[in-house]
Write a protein that holds these residues in place. Structure first.
Motif, PDB file in Angstrom:
ATOM      1  N   MET A  30      65.674  51.162  -6.485  1.00  0.00           N
ATOM      2  CA  MET A  30      66.119  52.338  -7.249  1.00  0.00           C
ATOM      3  C   MET A  30      66.968  53.241  -6.346  1.00  0.00           C
ATOM      4  SD  MET A  30      63.804  55.227  -9.163  1.00  0.00           S
ATOM      5  CE  MET A  30      64.571  56.643  -9.935  1.00  0.00           C
ATOM      6  N   ASP A  31      68.160  53.558  -6.788  1.00  0.00           N
ATOM      7  CA  ASP A  31      69.034  54.428  -6.009  1.00  0.00           C
ATOM      8  C   ASP A  31      68.574  55.879  -6.130  1.00  0.00           C
ATOM      9  OD1 ASP A  31      70.565  52.269  -5.287  1.00  0.00           O
ATOM     10  OD2 ASP A  31      71.981  52.510  -6.960  1.00  0.00           O
ATOM     11  N   LEU A  32      68.560  56.537  -5.022  1.00  0.00           N
ATOM     12  CA  LEU A  32      68.158  57.939  -4.994  1.00  0.00           C
ATOM     13  C   LEU A  32      69.381  58.836  -5.101  1.00  0.00           C
ATOM     14  CD1 LEU A  32      65.541  57.843  -2.089  1.00  0.00           C
ATOM     15  CD2 LEU A  32      65.068  57.882  -4.542  1.00  0.00           C
ATOM     16  N   ALA A  33      69.203  59.982  -5.751  1.00  0.00           N
ATOM     17  CA  ALA A  33      70.274  60.980  -5.778  1.00  0.00           C
ATOM     18  C   ALA A  33      70.318  61.669  -4.426  1.00  0.00           C
ATOM     19  CB  ALA A  33      70.002  61.991  -6.892  1.00  0.00           C
ATOM     20  N   PHE A  34      71.494  62.032  -3.988  1.00  0.00           N
ATOM     21  CA  PHE A  34      71.622  62.704  -2.701  1.00  0.00           C
ATOM     22  C   PHE A  34      72.953  63.442  -2.646  1.00  0.00           C
ATOM     23  CE2 PHE A  34      73.036  58.312  -2.213  1.00  0.00           C
ATOM     24  CZ  PHE A  34      74.334  58.483  -1.760  1.00  0.00           C
ATOM     25  N   ILE A  35      73.066  64.314  -1.652  1.00  0.00           N
ATOM     26  CA  ILE A  35      74.310  65.038  -1.408  1.00  0.00           C
ATOM     27  C   ILE A  35      75.109  64.235  -0.392  1.00  0.00           C
ATOM     28  CG2 ILE A  35      75.332  67.187  -0.560  1.00  0.00           C
ATOM     29  CD1 ILE A  35      72.698  68.579  -1.282  1.00  0.00           C
ATOM     30  N   PRO A  36      76.288  63.760  -0.737  1.00  0.00           N
ATOM     31  CA  PRO A  36      77.064  62.967   0.221  1.00  0.00           C
ATOM     32  C   PRO A  36      77.683  63.855   1.292  1.00  0.00           C
ATOM     33  CG  PRO A  36      78.316  63.284  -1.784  1.00  0.00           C
ATOM     34  CD  PRO A  36      76.961  63.889  -2.046  1.00  0.00           C
TER      35      PRO A  36
ATOM     36  N   ASP B 164      63.315  62.036   0.706  1.00  0.00           N
ATOM     37  CA  ASP B 164      63.905  61.324  -0.433  1.00  0.00           C
ATOM     38  C   ASP B 164      63.990  62.221  -1.664  1.00  0.00           C
ATOM     39  OD1 ASP B 164      61.254  61.573  -0.973  1.00  0.00           O
ATOM     40  OD2 ASP B 164      60.871  59.454  -1.390  1.00  0.00           O
ATOM     41  N   VAL B 165      64.012  63.546  -1.446  1.00  0.00           N
ATOM     42  CA  VAL B 165      64.145  64.466  -2.576  1.00  0.00           C
ATOM     43  C   VAL B 165      65.538  64.303  -3.186  1.00  0.00           C
ATOM     44  CG1 VAL B 165      62.495  66.132  -1.642  1.00  0.00           C
ATOM     45  CG2 VAL B 165      64.910  66.307  -1.033  1.00  0.00           C
ATOM     46  N   PRO B 166      65.704  64.645  -4.474  1.00  0.00           N
ATOM     47  CA  PRO B 166      67.011  64.431  -5.132  1.00  0.00           C
ATOM     48  C   PRO B 166      68.169  65.175  -4.473  1.00  0.00           C
ATOM     49  CG  PRO B 166      65.292  64.818  -6.758  1.00  0.00           C
ATOM     50  CD  PRO B 166      64.681  65.096  -5.428  1.00  0.00           C
ATOM     51  N   TRP B 167      67.883  66.257  -3.762  1.00  0.00           N
ATOM     52  CA  TRP B 167      68.961  67.024  -3.119  1.00  0.00           C
ATOM     53  C   TRP B 167      69.087  66.683  -1.623  1.00  0.00           C
ATOM     54  CZ3 TRP B 167      64.488  69.045  -5.177  1.00  0.00           C
ATOM     55  CH2 TRP B 167      63.536  69.510  -4.256  1.00  0.00           C
TER      56      TRP B 167
ATOM     57  N   GLY C 130      74.278  58.639  18.954  1.00  0.00           N
ATOM     58  CA  GLY C 130      72.860  58.446  18.679  1.00  0.00           C
ATOM     59  C   GLY C 130      72.410  58.957  17.320  1.00  0.00           C
ATOM     60  N   ARG C 131      73.319  59.033  16.360  1.00  0.00           N
ATOM     61  CA  ARG C 131      72.971  59.529  15.024  1.00  0.00           C
ATOM     62  C   ARG C 131      72.536  58.365  14.139  1.00  0.00           C
ATOM     63  NH1 ARG C 131      77.629  62.807  12.645  1.00  0.00           N
ATOM     64  NH2 ARG C 131      78.414  60.778  11.930  1.00  0.00           N
ATOM     65  N   ILE C 132      71.366  58.505  13.542  1.00  0.00           N
ATOM     66  CA  ILE C 132      70.802  57.459  12.684  1.00  0.00           C
ATOM     67  C   ILE C 132      71.071  57.810  11.231  1.00  0.00           C
ATOM     68  CG2 ILE C 132      68.704  56.244  12.020  1.00  0.00           C
ATOM     69  CD1 ILE C 132      67.560  56.960  14.764  1.00  0.00           C
ATOM     70  N   GLY C 133      71.639  56.872  10.502  1.00  0.00           N
ATOM     71  CA  GLY C 133      71.948  57.118   9.105  1.00  0.00           C
ATOM     72  C   GLY C 133      70.705  57.217   8.243  1.00  0.00           C
ATOM     73  N   GLY C 134      70.818  57.924   7.139  1.00  0.00           N
ATOM     74  CA  GLY C 134      69.701  58.085   6.213  1.00  0.00           C
ATOM     75  C   GLY C 134      69.877  59.332   5.376  1.00  0.00           C
ATOM     76  N   THR C 135      68.823  59.746   4.696  1.00  0.00           N
ATOM     77  CA  THR C 135      68.842  60.968   3.881  1.00  0.00           C
ATOM     78  C   THR C 135      67.876  61.970   4.502  1.00  0.00           C
ATOM     79  OG1 THR C 135      67.200  60.007   2.375  1.00  0.00           O
ATOM     80  CG2 THR C 135      69.523  59.804   1.755  1.00  0.00           C
ATOM     81  N   TYR C 136      68.347  63.198   4.634  1.00  0.00           N
ATOM     82  CA  TYR C 136      67.587  64.231   5.340  1.00  0.00           C
ATOM     83  C   TYR C 136      67.619  65.545   4.540  1.00  0.00           C
ATOM     84  CZ  TYR C 136      68.223  61.027   9.302  1.00  0.00           C
ATOM     85  OH  TYR C 136      68.241  59.923  10.126  1.00  0.00           O
ATOM     86  N   HIS C 137      66.725  66.439   4.926  1.00  0.00           N
ATOM     87  CA  HIS C 137      66.741  67.773   4.312  1.00  0.00           C
ATOM     88  C   HIS C 137      68.051  68.479   4.673  1.00  0.00           C
ATOM     89  CE1 HIS C 137      62.886  68.468   2.364  1.00  0.00           C
ATOM     90  NE2 HIS C 137      62.298  67.785   3.339  1.00  0.00           N
TER      91      HIS C 137
END
Length: 355
Positions: A1-7, A156-159, A170-177
């Motif tokens: 399931m794709d999560l919503a996020f701010i690109p 993994d919050v929608p925002w 050294g930056r790791i990709g992902g979704t963050y606050h």
């Protein structure tokens, strides 16, 4: 399931020929303009002259930029003066790294110099500028979005904010606050709070600025606690958390002490501003009156001539009457004979008395 996020933006800089246009710098510049614009409006409302805020900002902004960079370099010295550091990178402000604590502290020194040159009390100037500073910070925080920096813990919050991977730093990709967004919204709320409280309670003598500092620090403490970028820790807390707590206490103390020592608001914030406005008004009014007087003179000149002619005619009439009174008695008696019998005089009496 794709999560919503701010690109996040794929790039933080666009090259216009040889000139790099950096999103971080644009956000800082726009924030400064918005802060000065709002500060000018509030300054005029308090009785100051339009343009004074910008004149003093010429001193405050450069000092603030230097102070912000110094605070960042001193508290995060490893990339610049560490074992593998690059000292010249300390001057690359456009790559990010401005500490708000140093910016406000040294910016206040620049503002003090500007206020002193204009004979203006610094607390009054700070009160007018406080909400604009908060809005400027809100806009400036979007520079962190362009640089993909200063984000919070993984979530993994929608925002959530999407961060791209960059092994070079050294930056790791992902979704963050998105802590930049949290601070942006918090600063907007601080600006609204200060403007409401200032209007409701007529804050003066630096208390509006103290409220801005206290409210900002309260939000910065918990937002800073969420961040995951490298930072020095003291007793288990990040350095900036301690800074926020200490400055919060100092701001509250100033607010309370100032309210007791100098209640109310300054009656005059810029000496000579009202006199200058009155002088400008009088100059404009005197110009109008002068034009009217000119018109009046040009209109009244013929009237004056007419009055002079009337005076000459009246003088001629009196002379004629006097000449008539001096005529021989028989002519006067002849005139008197034509009057009613009750008022008739004996002929040849020579009386010159008029009835």
């Amino acid at each position: 399931m794709d999560l919503a996020f701010i690109p996040s933006p794929s790039v933080g800089v666009v090259h216009l020929g040889p000139i790099p246009l950096r999103g971080y710098a644009f956000c800082i510049i726009i924030g400064v303009f918005v802060g000065v614009w709002l500060g000018n409006k509030r300054w005029v409302q308090r009785g100051g002259r339009s343009g004074t805020v910008a004149d003093i900002a010429v001193w405050a902004v450069p000092f603030g930029l230097i102070g912000g960079r110094l605070y960042h370099v001193i508290t995060t010295y490893e990339p610049y003066f560490g074992p593998n550091g690059h000292p010249l990178d300390a001057f690359k402000v456009w790559e990010g790294g401005l500490g708000i604590w140093g910016a406000v502290a040294l910016g206040a020194v620049g503002a003090w110099i500007g206020c002193r040159r204009r004979g203006i009390p610094l607390p009054a100037y700070a009160d007018a500028l406080a909400p604009g500073l908060a809005l400027g910070q809100a806009i400036g925080r979007w520079g962190n979005w362009f640089n993909q920096e200063l984000y919070g813990k993984p979530t993994d919050v929608p925002w959530a904010l999407e961060i791209s991977s960059d092994p070079a730093i050294g930056r790791i990709g992902g979704t963050y606050h998105p802590t930049f967004l949290y601070e942006c919204l918090w600063c907007i709320g601080v600006a609204a709070l200060v403007m409401w409280a200032d209007k409701r309670f007529r804050l003066g003598h630096g208390r509006a600025f103290a409220l801005y500092v206290a409210a900002y620090c309260a939000g910065r403490a918990w937002i800073e606690y969420m961040r995951v970028d490298e930072a020095h820790h003291i007793l288990g807390l990040r350095l900036n958390v301690w800074t926020a707590l200490i400055v919060l206490i100092l701001a509250v103390a100033y607010f309370v002490i100032s309210a007791k020592k100098a209640p109310g608001r300054e009656a005059v914030v810029e000496p000579g501003a009202q006199l200058a406005e009155d002088a400008d008004g009088e100059t404009a009014g005197s110009g109008t009156d002068g034009d009217a007087e000119e018109g009046k003179v040009s209109v009244e000149k013929p009237a004056a001539k007419t009055a002079a002619d009337d005076g000459a005619a009246e003088s001629g009439a009196e002379e004629a009457e006097t000449s008539a009174d001096d005529e021989p008695g028989d002519k006067k008696s002849g005139d008197a004979a034509d009057e009613p019998a009750a008022d008739a005089k004996p002929a040849g009496s020579g009386s010159t008395k008029k009835s």
